[in-house]
Design an enzyme around this catalytic site. Structure first.
Site, PDB file in Angstrom:
ATOM      1  CG  ASP A 317      74.583  37.020   8.541  1.00  0.00           C
ATOM      2  OD1 ASP A 317      74.690  36.949   7.293  1.00  0.00           O
ATOM      3  OD2 ASP A 317      73.578  36.633   9.153  1.00  0.00           O
ATOM      4  CE  LYS A 319      71.406  38.290   6.407  1.00  0.00           C
ATOM      5  NZ  LYS A 319      70.896  36.986   6.017  1.00  0.00           N
ATOM      6  CG  ASN A 322      71.369  40.421   9.828  1.00  0.00           C
ATOM      7  OD1 ASN A 322      70.212  40.085  10.092  1.00  0.00           O
ATOM      8  ND2 ASN A 322      72.330  39.546   9.580  1.00  0.00           N
TER       9      ASN A 322
HETATM   10  P1  ADP Z   1      67.736  34.834  14.461  1.00  0.00           P
HETATM   11  O1  ADP Z   1      69.149  34.976  14.856  1.00  0.00           O
HETATM   12  O2  ADP Z   1      67.097  33.654  15.120  1.00  0.00           O
HETATM   13  O3  ADP Z   1      67.530  34.910  12.992  1.00  0.00           O
HETATM   14  P2  ADP Z   1      67.174  37.609  14.756  1.00  0.00           P
HETATM   15  O4  ADP Z   1      68.078  38.217  15.761  1.00  0.00           O
HETATM   16  O5  ADP Z   1      67.506  37.824  13.322  1.00  0.00           O
HETATM   17  O6  ADP Z   1      66.970  36.075  15.088  1.00  0.00           O
HETATM   18  O7  ADP Z   1      65.681  38.149  15.040  1.00  0.00           O
HETATM   19  C1  ADP Z   1      64.579  37.691  14.278  1.00  0.00           C
HETATM   20  C2  ADP Z   1      63.754  38.864  13.770  1.00  0.00           C
HETATM   21  O8  ADP Z   1      63.241  39.622  14.872  1.00  0.00           O
HETATM   22  C3  ADP Z   1      64.515  39.891  12.935  1.00  0.00           C
HETATM   23  O9  ADP Z   1      64.533  39.548  11.587  1.00  0.00           O
HETATM   24  C4  ADP Z   1      63.744  41.178  13.193  1.00  0.00           C
HETATM   25  O10 ADP Z   1      62.601  41.235  12.384  1.00  0.00           O
HETATM   26  C5  ADP Z   1      63.270  41.025  14.616  1.00  0.00           C
HETATM   27  N1  ADP Z   1      64.211  41.668  15.558  1.00  0.00           N
HETATM   28  C6  ADP Z   1      65.359  41.136  16.033  1.00  0.00           C
HETATM   29  N2  ADP Z   1      65.983  41.964  16.874  1.00  0.00           N
HETATM   30  C7  ADP Z   1      65.209  43.061  16.959  1.00  0.00           C
HETATM   31  C8  ADP Z   1      65.309  44.302  17.693  1.00  0.00           C
HETATM   32  N3  ADP Z   1      66.350  44.535  18.513  1.00  0.00           N
HETATM   33  N4  ADP Z   1      64.338  45.214  17.531  1.00  0.00           N
HETATM   34  C9  ADP Z   1      63.306  44.966  16.703  1.00  0.00           C
HETATM   35  N5  ADP Z   1      63.146  43.843  15.996  1.00  0.00           N
HETATM   36  C10 ADP Z   1      64.081  42.884  16.110  1.00  0.00           C
HETATM   37 MG    MG Z   2      68.092  36.704  11.656  1.00  0.00          MG
END
Ligand code: ADP
Ligand code: MG
Ligand code: MG
Length: 546
Positions: A317, A319, A322
């Site tokens: 994934d 992109k 991420n």
């Molecule tokens: P999911 O797998 O449920 O989509 P994510 O891991 O993409 O969850 O996290 C959701 C959102 O939270 C991300 O799009 C980002 O905006 C924020 N986020 C996730 N991890 C971090 C991090 N380590 N530091 C800051 N923001 C984060």
């Molecule tokens: Mg996500």
């Protein structure tokens, strides 16, 4: 200002203040004294039994674990016979991260001190061939000048110093720290700040570990929502993979615990927003990046991918969305929820996973695939950084996924004048439709990719050590997250009942502190130094006196 706007302002200022105080190296002033007092070393009698059960394999204890390594090196320095080896070890590590202009001089010093049989600190364990090669080559700037020597040094220390270390008081100290590391934390240990983003199963909040003052991101997975939407399998895979990888180019998991309603993953906080945001939302009239900036991010992403692939993990994934920026402007891969680990003895996987417009031809054709799919997504990502649009989309176009798929399978990408010759050549190598011809991960490394002319001005050694200055530094006062009321609420979950089997799963998930990041936190915030006290003159401290 409406109430929602005000709420965001208040939440932002608390979060920005906490962030700033930590950047200034002043984490200690942000600590909660009561919680800090809970971090103490037990008397050695209290963890006597751990002396035989603790992880004491050489590579793990003395090289990979930061606290283990520190204590091992303290032991080496306390023994006259091992002192020079320890010095050589530290000097080689220093060389690897030094600026190019200083390297020749540093190498000269190392050679005089340790490679010359006339020197009183000559390291006899180095093999003649390795000595000859370093002597012949040290005036050239090379990243791997001491690679062979380092291997021989570690081999030597394993055979000559490991046994002594395990009998020393430094090992007892290691056991005490492993005991402390094994004490799991719960929500009481963390203070939540504002929401940073919304995931599929819960919000991600900025948070602070109260005892050390370190800031993290806390990704919450709501237990009922997970159960209702059959998210257990994905959640445990993401957690297992995050706990296994340790790279400055991938978000690190430091703690996994549970509360009454949520499973919590406490990870590296990335305050600078994601690449997608920076490409399109910072300067809307000039979307995309200039090549040097795209080159820097691509190089860091490659380091992240290389690490995942060396651990047999396919990310699937990649992109811009991420890839997240930290305070300094370095990037890390995040959201490993779609990643898969190749099972031992199996070199391929199957399955439709990824984001439309990014997925590789072999995956779209339902063939078996491996790491190659991640280099295709890398090609799409690099292309998009330069062109400010995907290679298989026209800017602003609304297009069906089936059409995007058709284009990925059949159409070549076209390159505007924004692409230099080198950049275009790299994109073409990555967007190669035939996975066997694509640039990527070969012989367990990305060396072929790293040697591409697009990276000709890049010092990979310094990049890998996190020593290069990023091309863009996020504003420390800016909050790169949506306003709180724009994040969106979750609907309440009805009709889900949790039973014993669920509890069993939650306990497996909440495995506690992850050793390497936990040890890094203790060192970085000064807690290790505060706890690792020695009375001097070789005497045993009270807590180690049997
Ligand atoms: P999911 O797998 O449920 O989509 P994510 O891991 O993409 O969850 O996290 C959701 C959102 O939270 C991300 O799009 C980002 O905006 C924020 N986020 C996730 N991890 C971090 C991090 N380590 N530091 C800051 N923001 C984060
Ligand atoms: Mg996500
Ligand atoms: Mg995910």
């Amino acid at each position: 200002m409406d109430i929602g706007g005000l709420e965001t302002v208040v939440a932002n200022s608390a979060y920005v203040a906490a962030r700033g105080s930590v950047d200034g190296g002043a984490a200690a002033t942000m600590r909660d004294k009561k919680m800090r007092a809970k971090l103490y070393l037990p008397h050695i009698k209290q963890c006597e039994n751990m002396k035989t059960t603790v992880d004491s394999a050489f590579d793990s204890m003395c090289v990979k674990q930061p606290i283990g390594k520190r204590l091992f090196q303290q032991y080496l320095e306390s023994e006259a016979t091992h002192k020079p080896s320890c010095e050589l070890w530290k000097d080689m590590e220093d060389y690897n991260v030094s600026d190019e202009k200083d390297r020749k001089q540093k190498a000269q010093k190392i050679v005089n001190k340790f490679y010359d049989s006339a020197s009183k600190t000559f390291c006899k364990f180095l093999e003649e061939k390795a000595i000859a090669r370093v002597k012949a080559d040290y005036t050239n700037i090379r990243n791997d000048l001491f690679k062979e020597s380092e291997k021989q040094l570690l081999k030597h220390l394993e055979t000559s110093a490991l046994t002594g270390f395990k009998k020393s008081m430094y090992f007892l100290r290691y056991v005490q720290f492993k005991w402390l590391e094994g004490q799991s934390v719960n929500e009481e240990w963390f203070m939540d700040f504002r929401v940073l983003g919304k995931g599929g199963f819960g919000e991600v909040h900025a948070c602070q570990m109260k005892a050390t003052g370190k800031m993290y991101a806390n990704k919450k997975l709501n237990k009922k929502r997970l159960k209702k939407r059959k998210g257990y399998e994905g959640a445990i895979i993401e957690k297992r993979i995050l706990a296994k990888v340790h790279s400055r180019f991938i978000v690190t998991l430091a703690y996994a615990f549970q509360t009454k309603n949520d499973l919590c993953l406490v990870m590296t906080i990335m305050n600078g927003g994601d690449l997608r945001y920076h490409m399109y939302n910072v300067d809307e009239k000039n979307p995309g990046f200039k090549e040097p900036r795209a080159c820097f991010y691509t190089a860091q992403i490659i380091c992240g991918l290389e690490h995942l692939h060396q651990h047999r993990i396919v990310y699937r994934d990649l992109k811009p969305e991420n890839v997240l920026l930290d305070d300094a402007g370095h990037v890390r891969l995040s959201d490993l929820g779609l990643a898969v680990e190749l099972k031992p003895g199996k070199d391929k996987t199957k399955g439709y996973a990824g984001t439309p417009g990014f997925m590789a031809p072999e995956l779209l054709q339902s063939k078996e695939y491996d790491y190659t799919v991640d280099y295709f997504t890398l090609g799409v990502t690099l292309y998009e950084m330069i062109a400010a649009k995907g290679p298989f989309r026209i800017r602003g176009e609304k297009v069906e996924n089936t059409e995007v798929t058709r284009r990925i399978l059949n159409d070549p990408a076209s390159y505007s004048d924004s692409f230099s010759k080198d950049c275009k050549s790299l994109c073409e190598g990555l967007l190669e439709k035939d996975p066997t011809k694509r640039l990527g991960f070969k012989n367990d490394t990305c060396d072929e990719l790293k040697n591409h002319s697009f990276f000709k001005n890049l010092n990979w050694g310094r990049l890998e050590a996190g020593m290069l200055t990023p091309p863009f530094v996020p504003d420390p006062k800016m909050v790169y997250a949506k306003n709180i009321d724009d994040v969106g609420a979750f609907s309440t979950i009805k009709g889900v009942v949790l039973d014993n089997k669920d509890t069993e799963f939650y306990n497996e998930f909440s495995s506690g502190n992850i050793p390497i990041p936990w040890q890094e936190e203790m060192i970085e915030t000064g807690v290790f130094g505060e706890l690792n006290l020695w009375p001097g003159n070789g005497k045993l401290p009270n807590d180690l006196d049997p």
